[in-house]
Design an enzyme around this catalytic site. Structure first.
Site, PDB file in Angstrom:
ATOM      1  CE  LYS A 190      -4.182   1.503  -0.261  1.00  9.83           C
ATOM      2  NZ  LYS A 190      -5.037   1.138  -1.405  1.00  9.83           N
ATOM      3  CB  SER A 387      -8.047   1.232  -3.295  1.00 11.82           C
ATOM      4  OG  SER A 387      -7.775   1.191  -1.911  1.00 11.82           O
TER       5      SER A 387
END
Length: 587
Positions: A190, A387
């Site tokens: 991430k 996401s």
């Protein structure tokens, strides 16, 4: 004194009359534009459709009445308009071929792939496709390679060198300013926070970017090789020669283009292909005219509707309601109405989003889940559904993505700036009076306490666990196995299908066919949602000042604009973000 008053009075009257005249002319202009946008185009026999690309592409167009105020050569295109126009040109017997002229297009690879597939389908009708450019970009050459005839200016160039992504990092700037970005995240890959904390890509981020770029490049070279009767090795060898700096003749020798021709000679070239005498006129219909060409199909009378719902842009949340992009409250309301409409037999949710607020994503996930209880929900992914975009999609009956779609990035992060170093440099100090230990939580003028950090990290981890649970249950994959696919890592559509994150590879048309099959219907009417604003509604809803600012900063300055916009929105973001690794710009 009398002459002065006469002169003043005449000047005032002149100004008033000029204002009235300009207003009158403006009203006439707007009425003319509104009329032109709604009038049906008649197609002369022997016409050519011209698809001239020089601007920006979105999934769905919404023409703005103030476009004439922005002095820009760049146009705004809707993928929906382009695909429907190519389809109509294929079906119309009076159209003999399609001419593609490319200059510049700000678009993702998945959208280019969808247009490319439409061009290949167009060729199945036996009609010709001709592509021309003075200077092909890599993405537009990928598009043009679907043509029967690929043309290049004798003094033009073809950019063919391989793909690269170059993220921007702000850590050095923040250190000079005295600003610290306090980061909380879950997911090894991430990397959305890296621009604030790093000066280069982390090893994990470089690993995922290398894999993603490699997947896109492999898809491009395979597709071009098939269309141009070359091999991927030949295309890679050409890329290593930096073709944009090679003479145009080298592009012909390597089989990348067919003919070198000056733009001024294109019209006669097209006339020969269309079997039209050089002395006769060549009817050409641009995209704006093709949009208003009537469809060549009988009206469906079944009463069945397949709804295509467009969700494009960043996802808003608790602190960002009303922002441009995907407004979660609007989406929830619209999906509820589609659920309650008995004529709607299935819904295709078209997602083109890098993510955004985790809260907003969860609310839309819930609305999709409720809709799914009543009728099939098929997701069609555009350039990206990453996401929060994947969060929205994960519980659908079927997920369809292009091979080059960027998806996954299942991860959560939060960031809170600390500007104490900056304010100290400026000589500004702050004090606080409070009733409880964390009453001033969220303040950016001091570092977070250890207790605040622990609570914030726990908050992020709960958000990630919920995201992981939604994906696990939606995709029918164990939570442990989903965790291996998650960690914030991005995948191409091809890679995501191998991992079970995506069901099918294809475009919007394929998603619609799957929706009809799931609903068990053969006859249906296709309806797009939300409804487009009328000319006058769009005019009244547009802020001229903000529109001109967006136009000035967008287009070719889009890289700079996106970075500035990201900085501006820091103080308006929700604490929990489900967002793509970073503002990804691939060249």
């Amino acid at each position: 004194m009398k002459d002065f008053l006469k002169f003043t009075f005449a000047t005032v009257v002149g100004i008033i009359m000029t204002g009235v005249l300009l207003t009158f002319l403006g009203i006439i202009t707007l009425f003319s534009m509104a009329s032109a946008s709604e009038s049906e185009t008649q197609v002369p026999e022997g016409s050519i459709m011209m698809l001239k690309l020089n601007g920006t592409l979105t999934d769905r167009s919404q023409p703005n009445p103030l476009n004439f105020l922005a002095a820009s050569e760049l146009e705004s295109y809707g993928l929906d308009d382009i695909l429907s126009s190519i389809r109509k040109a294929k079906e119309n017997d009076d159209i003999r071929g399609l001419y593609l002229e490319t200059t510049y297009l700000d678009s993702g690879f998945a959208s280019l792939q969808e247009i490319r597939q439409a061009l290949l389908d167009f060729r199945q009708s036996g009609k010709f496709v001709v592509a021309y450019s003075d200077a092909y970009t890599q993405g537009l050459y990928y598009l043009a390679s679907a043509a029967d005839h690929v043309l290049l200016n004798p003094q033009g160039m073809l950019q063919w060198q391989g793909l690269a992504a170059q993220p921007v990092f702000y850590k050095g700037l923040l250190e000079k300013l005295g600003v610290e970005m306090q980061i909380f995240k879950v997911g090894t890959y991430k990397s959305a926070v890296e621009p604030w904390t790093n000066t280069a890509m982390s090893d994990a981020n470089r690993e995922q970017m290398d894999a993603y770029l490699g997947s896109i490049w492999s898809q491009m070279t395979d597709d071009i090789a098939q269309s141009r009767h070359l091999t991927p090795d030949q295309l890679n060898d050409a890329a290593d020669q930096l073709m944009m700096l090679q003479p145009a003749e080298a592009c012909v020798e390597r089989g990348l283009v067919d003919t070198l021709i000056y733009k001024n000679d294109i019209r006669n070239y097209l006339k020969r292909l269309a079997d039209i005498d050089e002395d006769d006129d060549l009817p050409v219909l641009g995209l704006k005219e093709m949009i208003n060409v009537k469809k060549n199909q009988p009206k469906d009378k079944s009463g069945n509707i397949i709804a295509v719902y467009y969700a494009e842009g960043e996802i808003d949340g608790l602190m960002t309601g009303g922002m441009d992009g995907i407004n979660s409250e609007d989406v929830i309301r619209d999906l509820r109405q589609l659920k309650e409409d008995e004529d709607v037999k299935a819904v295709v949710l078209r997602i083109n989003s890098p993510g955004g607020s985790a809260y907003g994503s969860e609310q839309i996930w819930h609305a999709v889940s409720q809709l799914k209880e009543e009728k099939p929900v098929i997701v069609s992914m555009g350039d990206y559904a990453a996401s929060g975009g994947y969060y929205m999609a994960c519980n659908a009956d079927t997920i369809v993505a292009q091979p080059t779609t960027l998806t996954g990035s299942i991860g959560i992060f939060g960031q809170v700036p600390n500007t104490k170093g900056l304010t100290d440099k400026l000589g500004i100090t702050y004090d606080v009076a409070k009733t409880n230990r964390y009453a001033d939580f969220g303040g950016i003028t001091r570092p977070m306490s250890e207790g605040e950090r622990q609570l914030m990290q726990a908050y992020v981890e709960r958000g990630y666990d919920l995201f992981l649970t939604r994906c696990s249950e939606g995709r029918g994959i164990s939570k442990e196995a989903m965790a291996d696919r998650a960690q914030g890592r991005v995948w191409s559509g091809t890679m995501a299908k191998e991992l079970g994150l995506v069901d099918e590879l294809g475009g919007l048309d394929k998603a619609i066919k799957i929706a009809a099959a799931k609903a068990g219907i053969d006859a249906y009417t296709l309806m797009n949602y939300p409804g487009k604003l009328s000319f006058w509604s769009e005019l009244m809803a547009t802020d001229p000042g903000n529109y001109i600012r967006m136009k000035l900063l967008d287009g070719r300055m889009k890289d700079i604009y996106h970075q500035v916009n990201m900085l501006e929105q820091l103080d308006r973001q929700d604490y929990l973000q489900a967002r793509m690794p970073f503002e990804l710009r691939i060249r």
